[in-house]
Design an enzyme around this catalytic site. Structure first.
Site, PDB file in Angstrom:
ATOM      1  N   ASP A 150       0.827  -1.211   0.000  1.00 29.57           N
ATOM      2  CA  ASP A 150       0.000   0.000   0.000  1.00 29.57           C
ATOM      3  C   ASP A 150       0.863   1.263   0.000  1.00 29.57           C
ATOM      4  O   ASP A 150       2.099   1.197   0.036  1.00 29.57           O
ATOM      5  CB  ASP A 150      -0.940  -0.051   1.227  1.00 29.57           C
ATOM      6  CG  ASP A 150      -2.321   0.480   0.915  1.00 29.57           C
ATOM      7  OD1 ASP A 150      -2.445   1.353   0.041  1.00 29.57           O
ATOM      8  OD2 ASP A 150      -3.281   0.033   1.570  1.00 29.57           O
ATOM      9  N   TRP A 199      -2.809   3.098  -5.860  1.00 27.47           N
ATOM     10  CA  TRP A 199      -4.071   3.763  -6.227  1.00 27.47           C
ATOM     11  C   TRP A 199      -3.993   4.461  -7.588  1.00 27.47           C
ATOM     12  O   TRP A 199      -4.623   5.500  -7.811  1.00 27.47           O
ATOM     13  CB  TRP A 199      -4.473   4.784  -5.157  1.00 27.47           C
ATOM     14  CG  TRP A 199      -4.273   4.350  -3.755  1.00 27.47           C
ATOM     15  CD1 TRP A 199      -4.656   3.166  -3.195  1.00 27.47           C
ATOM     16  CD2 TRP A 199      -3.635   5.094  -2.698  1.00 27.47           C
ATOM     17  NE1 TRP A 199      -4.307   3.134  -1.866  1.00 27.47           N
ATOM     18  CE2 TRP A 199      -3.689   4.300  -1.534  1.00 27.47           C
ATOM     19  CE3 TRP A 199      -3.048   6.364  -2.626  1.00 27.47           C
ATOM     20  CZ2 TRP A 199      -3.156   4.724  -0.313  1.00 27.47           C
ATOM     21  CZ3 TRP A 199      -2.521   6.787  -1.400  1.00 27.47           C
ATOM     22  CH2 TRP A 199      -2.576   5.977  -0.268  1.00 27.47           C
ATOM     23  N   ASP A 220      -9.920   3.215  -4.106  1.00 27.88           N
ATOM     24  CA  ASP A 220     -10.683   2.009  -3.774  1.00 27.88           C
ATOM     25  C   ASP A 220     -12.047   1.898  -4.476  1.00 27.88           C
ATOM     26  O   ASP A 220     -12.694   2.891  -4.763  1.00 27.88           O
ATOM     27  CB  ASP A 220     -10.961   1.957  -2.264  1.00 27.88           C
ATOM     28  CG  ASP A 220      -9.698   1.733  -1.462  1.00 27.88           C
ATOM     29  OD1 ASP A 220      -8.598   1.990  -1.979  1.00 27.88           O
ATOM     30  OD2 ASP A 220      -9.820   1.300  -0.301  1.00 27.88           O
TER      31      ASP A 220
END
Ligand code: GAL
Length: 403
Positions: A150, A199, A220
């Site tokens: 992440d 992302w 997301d």
């Protein structure tokens, strides 16, 4: 985020960079389950991992190709031990992680964990920055197969670093590289699947294949129809970057919540399948409905997703069709398969009759006759066109072969 645009030439050569993390993993989009959308931090436990593995067998999901049981954020304690090692939370992993990976491997499945390129994970657990090689050694010792990485608490011009930086101090490439190198460093002992979760920042699709095997191309999926529209429509403009060894990751399949109706679940699954996204279930398999189960067990769609060619479908504009609308799901999609062409018809904005003349489909042109099969209804046909009545937000996916 790159602006959305319709890609009209699916036959374009693949423009992707060389695959550097070419360790034989990720030649097809990965399939599995992730804990995050099930119960966030509370699902990062041995109990959930093992119960899900059992369900993979009893529901026939393993036989269909679902393979990875991925535990997301919150699996460790809040601090490292005195030797700087990550510590699996004993309340969540009473027998440690290795006991769980051993059991999962014995079932013929694989196990994934989650880390973060910053100094903390998004939920505030220890990040991997500055500990990359040591942490990868630990993953290897536990038998972990998959590593989602992440982008929270990463280098930022804001001080202190916020969870989600809006003014990054550099490119995400800079802080994903040390982990890529650590994974390359253990290649001879363990071939890890490296999933970049930045992302979609820094147009990751243009360099993701030289860093990992799959990359999140957006923020997301929040589980609502707006997320399906936002992510699904954006996939059209970056189709050419997906190929064996590295795929655009459209994020977890958010089926099985009350936020999408059955039509929307079908379009969500169908679009993720034909764009060659990883198929990672974000739902509690103890509570799944029969209608959602039917969708995630659609063998025809799974076979299309797992086709050895690994080329993603994108949009095409038949003569007379309306122009695409930014952020909305365009009706006409197509992509090459090793033994035909897949055509997706999406009623993303209105119910109605959707038809396709095969001569207008990239990859099918020229004269000739075709055979087709539709994956949700099982309908089959022969000829030069196909036509379907499609309810609002529903989808039809046909595999077309020249005869
Ligand atoms: C987000 C990520 C999600 C999930 C979450 C965990 O950044 O996009 O998929 O991993 O963090 O905190």
């Amino acid at each position: 985020m790159k602006s959305w645009k319709v890609a009209l030439l699916p036959a374009l050569a693949n423009t992707r960079l060389t695959v550097a993390l070419d360790n034989g993993v990720g030649l097809k989009p990965h399939m599995g389950w992730s804990s995050w959308n099930v119960a966030q931090c509370n699902a990062a436990s041995a109990r959930y991992a093992l119960a899900t593995a059992d369900k993979f067998i009893s529901l026939g999901l393993k036989d269909l190709g679902y393979e990875y049981i991925n535990i997301d954020d919150c699996w460790s304690t809040k601090s490292r031990d005195s030797s700087g090692r990550l510590v699996p939370d004993p309340a969540k992993w009473p027998n440690g992680i290795k006991a769980v990976t051993d059991r999962i491997h014995s079932m013929g499945l694989k196990f994934g964990l989650y880390g973060c390129a910053g100094d903390k994970t998004c939920a505030g657990y220890p990040g991997n920055e500055g500990h990359e090689r040591g942490d990868v050694d630990q993953l290897v010792s536990w038998g972990v197969d998959f590593w989602k990485y992440d982008n929270c608490y990463t280098p930022c011009r804001q001080n202190p670093r916020p969870q989600t930086c809006t003014s990054p101090a550099g490119s995400t490439k800079t802080w994903y590289a040390p982990m890529r190198d650590a994974i390359l460093g253990v290649q001879n002992t363990k071939k890890l699947h490296f999933n970049l979760c930045n992302w979609g920042r820094d147009e990751v699709w243009t360099w993701g294949a030289s860093y990992g095997h799959s990359w999140r191309m957006s923020v997301d999926n929040w589980g609502d129809w707006a997320s399906v529209e936002r992510i699904g429509s954006a996939a059209a403009g970056i189709y050419q970057y997906s190929a064996p060894g590295g795929f655009n990751d459209l994020d977890m399949l958010y089926l099985g919540s009350s936020k999408l109706n059955t039509n929307q679940e079908k379009l969500h699954f169908g679009l993720w399948a034909i764009t060659k996204s990883p198929l990672v279930l974000g739902l509690d398999l103890e509570k799944i409905s029969n209608s959602t189960l039917d969708i995630i067990r659609n063998k025809g769609l799974i076979d299309i997703n797992q086709d050895s060619l690994g080329k993603a479908a994108t949009t095409f504009r038949p003569p007379g069709a309306p122009a695409p609308v930014n952020g909305k799901i365009y009706p006409y999609w197509a992509g090459p398969l090793s033994d035909g062409v897949v055509v997706g018809l999406c009623a993303g904005t209105s119910a109605g009759t959707y038809s396709v003349n095969f001569k207008d489909v990239p990859g099918l042109g020229g004269s000739g006759s075709y055979e087709w099969r539709e994956m949700y209804t099982g309908q089959t046909g022969k000829g030069t066109s196909a036509s379907f009545n499609i309810g609002l937000h529903d989808m039809r996916v046909i595999k077309v072969m020249k005869v």
